[in-house]
Design a protein around this motif. Structure first.
Motif, short mmCIF file in Angstrom:
data_model
loop_
_atom_site.label_atom_id
_atom_site.label_comp_id
_atom_site.label_asym_id
_atom_site.label_seq_id
_atom_site.Cartn_x
_atom_site.Cartn_y
_atom_site.Cartn_z
N LEU A 98 -2.05 2.56 -59.55
CA LEU A 98 -3.26 2.71 -60.37
C LEU A 98 -4.47 2.99 -59.48
CD1 LEU A 98 -3.64 -0.07 -63.09
CD2 LEU A 98 -3.55 2.38 -63.43
N LEU A 99 -4.61 2.20 -58.43
CA LEU A 99 -5.76 2.36 -57.54
C LEU A 99 -5.71 3.72 -56.84
CD1 LEU A 99 -5.95 -1.23 -56.02
CD2 LEU A 99 -7.52 -0.20 -57.65
N ALA A 100 -4.51 4.15 -56.47
CA ALA A 100 -4.38 5.42 -55.75
C ALA A 100 -4.59 6.61 -56.67
CB ALA A 100 -3.01 5.50 -55.09
N SER A 101 -4.50 6.42 -57.98
CA SER A 101 -4.65 7.53 -58.93
C SER A 101 -6.10 7.91 -59.16
CB SER A 101 -4.02 7.17 -60.28
OG SER A 101 -2.65 6.95 -60.14
N ARG A 118 -8.57 15.76 -51.27
CA ARG A 118 -7.79 15.97 -52.48
C ARG A 118 -6.40 15.39 -52.36
NH1 ARG A 118 -9.61 21.92 -54.70
NH2 ARG A 118 -11.65 21.18 -55.36
N MET A 119 -5.88 14.93 -53.49
CA MET A 119 -4.54 14.38 -53.51
C MET A 119 -3.52 15.51 -53.49
SD MET A 119 -4.06 11.27 -56.13
CE MET A 119 -5.78 10.89 -56.33
N THR A 120 -2.38 15.27 -52.89
CA THR A 120 -1.36 16.31 -52.88
C THR A 120 -0.17 15.91 -53.76
OG1 THR A 120 -0.56 15.33 -50.85
CG2 THR A 120 -1.89 17.30 -50.64
N LEU A 154 -3.55 16.96 -63.56
CA LEU A 154 -4.49 17.71 -62.72
C LEU A 154 -3.77 18.43 -61.59
CD1 LEU A 154 -7.65 15.50 -62.13
CD2 LEU A 154 -7.49 17.67 -63.33
N LEU A 155 -2.86 17.72 -60.92
CA LEU A 155 -2.13 18.33 -59.82
C LEU A 155 -1.22 19.44 -60.33
CD1 LEU A 155 -1.28 15.29 -57.50
CD2 LEU A 155 -3.21 16.84 -57.43
N LEU A 156 -0.65 19.24 -61.52
CA LEU A 156 0.18 20.28 -62.12
C LEU A 156 -0.64 21.54 -62.40
CD1 LEU A 156 2.89 21.19 -63.54
CD2 LEU A 156 1.88 20.31 -65.64
N LEU A 157 -1.82 21.34 -63.01
CA LEU A 157 -2.67 22.49 -63.32
C LEU A 157 -3.07 23.23 -62.05
CD1 LEU A 157 -4.99 21.13 -66.16
CD2 LEU A 157 -3.41 23.06 -66.31
N ASP A 185 -16.23 14.42 -65.93
CA ASP A 185 -15.76 13.51 -64.90
C ASP A 185 -15.92 14.14 -63.52
OD1 ASP A 185 -14.25 11.91 -63.18
OD2 ASP A 185 -12.86 11.35 -64.78
N LEU A 186 -16.79 13.56 -62.70
CA LEU A 186 -17.05 14.10 -61.37
C LEU A 186 -15.79 14.11 -60.51
CD1 LEU A 186 -20.31 12.09 -60.76
CD2 LEU A 186 -20.20 14.55 -60.95
N GLY A 187 -14.96 13.08 -60.68
CA GLY A 187 -13.74 12.98 -59.88
C GLY A 187 -12.80 14.13 -60.18
N VAL A 188 -12.70 14.51 -61.46
CA VAL A 188 -11.85 15.63 -61.85
C VAL A 188 -12.35 16.91 -61.19
CG1 VAL A 188 -11.21 17.09 -63.81
CG2 VAL A 188 -11.06 14.60 -64.00
#
Lengths: 349, 334
Positions: A270-273, A282-284, B207-210, B227-230
């Motif tokens: 949850l925290l890592a999401s 950016r997450m990979t 998001l990663l899929l898109l 959402d700034l994070g998005v």
């Protein structure tokens, strides 16, 4: 003055500062699904399945989890808007229900704020009448209740001379949520259960309402149960955090300990999401795959095991106990990897 | 023209996929005229991701819908020019619009449950789109539907083709909607807060899929979110919208890390993130303006700590302190 000291000076206090204001023991609520011939029960949603926690005087307990994990059902069980199938709620040392604290008295002491600020206000009442309604029902003279409503409007940052006679549709979402908070304060409760109170608000307004909640807690010596899916908001406002997964407690502990050293793999995921806001970081890979399973047929043993990369045989065989690493640990996790001698290869020895 | 860097890119060989110039959208009723979009100019290259960031009522969704003319025609007045893949969208008749929608341009929405048809299976809904736009046989369409479900990483795709929307979880439903949108290999994908209703662990998956699909298929994407994070996860460029105007735009790292406009700065500061515990959140006072009575001058001036008289009387022009990074604020050089 800390919240606990403030609460101890409260003339309504019974148990003293060490007595938790709320104790929830093994609370359960299963919803039957009817269908088929003769409308028999064909399945059961285990919305809340044996959760226990306590809330100390003057603290904010944050409850986080994904949709369907039972956090809103927990709020409704606390308020007895739903009848529990099992378990008990103890308010300042006194069990709620027959033989103990009357429901009407409990509802005076515990008030609730909902996510949908519009649906929770009567569209045909000016907001000051909405706020004065409950005190009037509880026997406060009308004029006095209305005067107090105006004071409360001022306390939540809405000038009474400008706003008191307005109707809910004339207000913005943030203003309406302020009205709901004022109404929750009208009966001078000791606990406010806030169910996603800022989720429907814009970010700039969310910050205003969070600041307001912090101020009101101090000024009115309140205790909060704050339910949200937003981990950042929960971290900001909570003293302790409870993480729910499929109707059960996955992890509970002080906010710094949960966010700084999560022990349950679900809490870690949850925290890592959380997106970072920094495009350079950016997450990979997503921390977790799949959706939360259906609470109608939860997995055996540990309910998280179907999405957990560390799942072993023991996870399917037995549900993990909610336990700490040392005696009297304030930080508890329900994971075989955090339990000594559980049989999991990663368990501490 | 001052906006040259944003609207035209001399030197780029490819023509822009989207070119919007001074677009306005007004909703007219007996009681009031709501000025939802008040002069928006931008272009999007093929394969580029633009995130339009804004709060509710800022005009971000309306702008997106105007690109496909998905707004109620009788009550809506769209002005300016809107070109998608070289075609003038505002001049199109109904037949041309239906060809455009779902063909070259596709859209995904926040609520898959209301965007999908509850009485048809996922497979039928994908195949219908393919047959409508490409005129292939039912069999070929079904085969492609299966490929698409695998493309969006739906587990046991073959079985899922026969599922109705209500039989899927929120994350799978959103994946199914994306697969319908991708059915005819669109050049442009319009995304209206597609991850807002999802849980945190599922939101990041989508998001990663898109992002992966966008790179693989080379689509241009316009992604609307609050959402700034998005925005940080998916954008190449970010445009911040307030009261129907782009008040700031630029490359994602510039806008996110060095915001110029006081509103963008306020939005960053008021967003709750780790490390703010025990501090007072820097909330922006007040609320966005009523779009039926838009203030003259800068729409943010009534909430701005730095506002001067000139802010209230004149609309700030677009300023470029560095190329590509624009802000409409008199405090910004350029």
């Amino acid at each position: 003055m800390t919240g606990t000291e403030a609460a101890a000076l409260d003339p309504r206090d019974r148990g003293g500062p060490a007595q938790p204001l709320l104790i929830v023991n093994d609370l359960k609520r299963h919803f039957p699904i009817k269908g088929g011939f003769l409308n028999r029960t064909v399945a059961t949603v285990q919305a809340v399945d044996g959760i226990s926690f306590s809330v100390m005087k003057g603290e904010t307990l944050g409850i986080v989890g994904e949709s369907g994990c039972g956090k809103s059902t927990t709020a409704r069980l606390l308020m007895r808007l739903l009848e529990p199938d099992g378990g008990e709620v103890i308010f300042d040392g006194e069990p709620v229900g027959p033989g103990g604290m009357a429901l009407s008295e409990m509802r005076r002491q515990i008030q609730m704020v909902f996510q949908d600020s519009y649906a929770s206000l009567n569209p045909r009442l000016p907001i000051e009448d909405s706020i004065a309604f409950a005190p009037a029902v509880h026997g406060v003279p009308k004029a006095k209740a209305r005067a107090r409503a105006r004071d409360l409007l001022a306390a939540v940052g809405l000038a009474p001379e400008q706003f008191a006679r307005r109707y809910p549709h004339e207000l913005s979402g943030g203003q309406r949520q302020r009205v709901n908070i004022a109404r929750a304060l009208a009966l001078e409760p000791r606990v406010i259960v806030l169910d996603e109170p800022v989720s429907a608000l814009d970010k700039s307004v969310e910050a205003q309402v969070l600041n307001l909640l912090v101020d009101l807690k101090r000024d009115f010596s309140l205790t909060y149960v704050f339910i949200s899916h937003d981990l950042n908001v929960v971290q900001f406002i909570s003293d302790r955090v409870l993480v729910m997964y499929l109707g059960q407690v996955a992890e509970v502990g002080p906010v710094a300990s949960i966010y700084g050293g999560p022990r349950h793999p679900y809490t870690r995921a949850l925290l890592a999401s959380r997106p970072s806001m920094d495009p350079a970081k950016r997450m990979t890979e997503p921390p977790l795959t799949g959706d939360p399973p259906n609470p109608i047929n939860p997995p055996s043993g540990c309910r998280f095991r179907t999405r957990c990369t560390f799942a072993e045989e023991v996870c399917a065989a037995r549900p993990p106990p909610l336990a700490g690493l040392v005696a009297h640990d304030a930080h508890l996790a329900a994971c075989h990897m955090a339990a000594k001698g559980s049989g999991h290869s990663r368990a501490p020895t | 023209m001052q906006t040259a860097t944003l609207t035209e890119r001399p030197g780029t060989a490819t023509a822009p996929l989207v070119s919007v110039r001074d677009m306005t959208v007004k909703f007219v009723s007996k009681d009031a005229t709501v000025h939802a979009v008040n002069g928006v100019t931008f272009s999007l290259d093929p394969g580029e991701v633009l995130v339009i960031l804004g709060e509710s009522g800022s005009g971000k969704s309306v702008s997106l819908r105007a690109l496909m003319r998905l707004l109620p025609p009788r009550k809506t007045q769209i002005g300016g020019t809107v070109q998608v893949a070289g075609q003038d969208v505002l001049a199109m008749d109904e037949a041309a619009l239906t060809d455009l929608r779902g063909g070259q341009v596709a859209m995904i929405f926040q609520e898959p449950m209301t965007a999908l048809d509850p009485v048809f299976t996922i497979g039928q809904q994908i195949a219908e789109t393919i047959i409508r736009h490409e005129g292939v046989s039912r069999q070929a369409a079904d085969a492609r539907a299966l490929e698409l479900l695998e493309l969006v990483q739906i587990p046991s795709a073959k079985r899922r083709l026969g599922n109705y929307p209500h039989e899927l979880s929120g994350g799978l439903r959103q994946r199914a909607m994306i697969s319908i949108a991708l059915a005819c290999r669109p050049k442009l994908l319009l995304a209206d807060e597609p991850t807002t209703a999802l849980d945190a662990t599922v939101q990041i998956q989508i998001l990663l899929l898109l992002r992966k699909l966008q790179t693989e298929l080379g689509m241009g994407v316009i992604f609307v979110t609050h959402d700034l994070g998005v925005a940080g996860e998916i954008a190449d460029r970010v445009a911040v919208m307030y009261a129907g105007r782009f008040i700031e735009s630029g490359p994602v790292s510039e806008v996110m890390l060095r915001p110029l406009h006081p509103y963008t700065q306020g939005l960053m500061n008021s967003t709750v993130h780790a490390g703010l515990r025990g501090t007072r959140l820097a909330a922006i006072p007040g609320a966005p303006p009523n779009l039926a009575r838009l203030p003259t001058g800068c729409a943010f001036a009534p909430r701005c700590a730095y506002a001067e008289d000139v802010c209230r009387s004149e609309l700030p022009t677009e300023r470029y302190p560095i190329p590509e990074h624009m802000a409409r604020c008199i405090r910004v050089d350029g």
